[in-house]
Design a protein around this motif. Sequence first.
Motif, PDB file in Angstrom:
ATOM      1  N   ASN A 112       0.795  -1.229   0.000  1.00 16.25           N
ATOM      2  CA  ASN A 112       0.000   0.000   0.000  1.00 16.25           C
ATOM      3  C   ASN A 112       0.826   1.277   0.000  1.00 16.25           C
ATOM      4  OD1 ASN A 112      -2.811  -1.117   0.188  1.00 16.25           O
ATOM      5  ND2 ASN A 112      -1.970  -2.026   2.052  1.00 16.25           N
ATOM      6  N   SER A 113       2.137   1.153  -0.170  1.00 13.85           N
ATOM      7  CA  SER A 113       3.021   2.327  -0.222  1.00 13.85           C
ATOM      8  C   SER A 113       3.489   2.534  -1.653  1.00 13.85           C
ATOM      9  CB  SER A 113       4.220   2.131   0.713  1.00 13.85           C
ATOM     10  OG  SER A 113       3.794   1.932   2.046  1.00 13.85           O
ATOM     11  N   ASP A 114       2.873   3.469  -2.347  1.00 13.69           N
ATOM     12  CA  ASP A 114       3.137   3.659  -3.776  1.00 13.69           C
ATOM     13  C   ASP A 114       4.584   4.023  -4.072  1.00 13.69           C
ATOM     14  OD1 ASP A 114       0.509   3.095  -4.352  1.00 13.69           O
ATOM     15  OD2 ASP A 114      -0.122   5.204  -4.412  1.00 13.69           O
ATOM     16  N   GLU A 115       5.229   4.779  -3.195  1.00 13.55           N
ATOM     17  CA  GLU A 115       6.577   5.261  -3.465  1.00 13.55           C
ATOM     18  C   GLU A 115       7.668   4.283  -3.009  1.00 13.55           C
ATOM     19  OE1 GLU A 115       7.172   7.950  -5.293  1.00 13.55           O
ATOM     20  OE2 GLU A 115       5.000   7.995  -5.506  1.00 13.55           O
ATOM     21  N   GLN A 117       9.447   0.588  -3.088  1.00 21.68           N
ATOM     22  CA  GLN A 117       9.577  -0.612  -3.920  1.00 21.68           C
ATOM     23  C   GLN A 117      10.205  -1.775  -3.168  1.00 21.68           C
ATOM     24  OE1 GLN A 117       8.353  -0.140  -7.089  1.00 21.68           O
ATOM     25  NE2 GLN A 117       8.379  -2.360  -7.338  1.00 21.68           N
ATOM     26  N   LYS A 159       8.528  -5.512  -4.119  1.00 21.81           N
ATOM     27  CA  LYS A 159       7.199  -5.415  -4.731  1.00 21.81           C
ATOM     28  C   LYS A 159       7.371  -5.559  -6.236  1.00 21.81           C
ATOM     29  CE  LYS A 159       5.194  -1.444  -4.292  1.00 21.81           C
ATOM     30  NZ  LYS A 159       4.489  -0.370  -3.584  1.00 21.81           N
ATOM     31  N   GLY A 161       6.763  -5.295 -10.225  1.00 18.64           N
ATOM     32  CA  GLY A 161       6.298  -4.169 -11.022  1.00 18.64           C
ATOM     33  C   GLY A 161       7.269  -3.841 -12.131  1.00 18.64           C
ATOM     34  N   LYS A 191      11.717   5.613  -6.893  1.00 16.39           N
ATOM     35  CA  LYS A 191      11.121   4.836  -5.807  1.00 16.39           C
ATOM     36  C   LYS A 191      12.080   4.762  -4.620  1.00 16.39           C
ATOM     37  CE  LYS A 191       7.443   3.795  -8.207  1.00 16.39           C
ATOM     38  NZ  LYS A 191       6.095   4.305  -7.860  1.00 16.39           N
TER      39      LYS A 191
END
Length: 296
Positions: A112-115, A117, A159, A161, A191
Motif C-alpha cells: 500500500n506504499s506507492d513510493e 519498492q 514489490k 512491477g 522509488k
Amino acid sequence: MKLLSVVIITCNREETIIGTIESCNNNINMNWELIVVENNSKDQTERKVKKFCEANDIQLEYIKNKTNLGVAGARVQGYNQARGEIVYFIDDDAIVLGKGNCIDEAYEYLLNSDEVQALSNKIDDTLYGGILPEIVEYDGKMKNGVDLRSFIGCSHFLKKGNVLPEPLYPLNLFYGAEEIYLSYYIHAAGKRIEYYDKINILHTPSPNARTSEYEKELNKQLNWYIVKKYIYPKKYFIATHILFVIRMIKLTKFNIKKLLGVYKVFKNRYDEKYIKRISNKSMKNIWHKFNWRYLI
C-alpha cells in the motif's frame, strides 16, 4: 486472493534452513507460498525441507539446480517462480525473531506504499557483531522509514512491477553486488528502499565461509565494478575504472599472476547484454541523496 511469496536460496545448510522456515511460519498468518531454490546441495536439505513443510501444511515449490547458480541466478529463479505481488527473500541461516504477524504487516505496508519498492529489515549479524548498517539518505541515521542506498540481501521484501529489470539480476554475477544492481533501478525510477525495523532478524552465518576471504573480496569489488559499467552514465567511467584498478592492485598486492586472473574473471563475467544505463539526471539525484559514497 492476496498471496505472499517467501524465497529461500540454499546450499548445504540442512542444519539451519528448517529454523528459517519455522520462524517465517511463526510470523505469517496470511496466505503464503514457500519457494526454496537449492544450489546443488550435497546434504539432506531437500528431504528435511519437504518433510517439515508437509508436516506443517506449508505450500512448497522446491527447485533443485544441478549446478550452483550463485545467489544472483537462484534469486532470479525464485522471483520468476513467485506468484505473489510481494516477494520476501530471507537467507537460509537467518531467523525472524518472535511470534506474531510481523511479516503480514510488512506485506500490507509495502503493498500500500506507492513510493516504496523494497523493504530492508533490522539484521543482527553474529559475525559482524551487531546490526548490519547501510548508507542512508542525506547522511541520516538508520531508523524506521529512512531511504537506504541499497537493501541488505539477508532479509528484504520486493514489490513486483515494471520498475524492476528483466531479469532481476545479471545471471553471471554469481555472488556479490547484486543488491546494488537492483537498487540503482529502484532509485532511478524515483522509488524508495525503506528501512523497516519492525522485522527483527538474527543472522548466524557460518564462520567457515564457502569461499576464501580473498575470493569474497574479489567477488565484491569485481561485481561492484561490473554493475557500474552496466548502469553508470559514460561520463563516470574514467573515475570508476581508476578506482577499480587501484583496489585490485591493493587486493592482489601487485601480484601479476593474480591480476591476470582478475582480468580473466572479468572477461568471463562481464556481458554487454545487461547494459541499461541510467540517465545523468537520475545519477545526479542519487548522488545528491546518498553523497559521494554512492559513486565510489
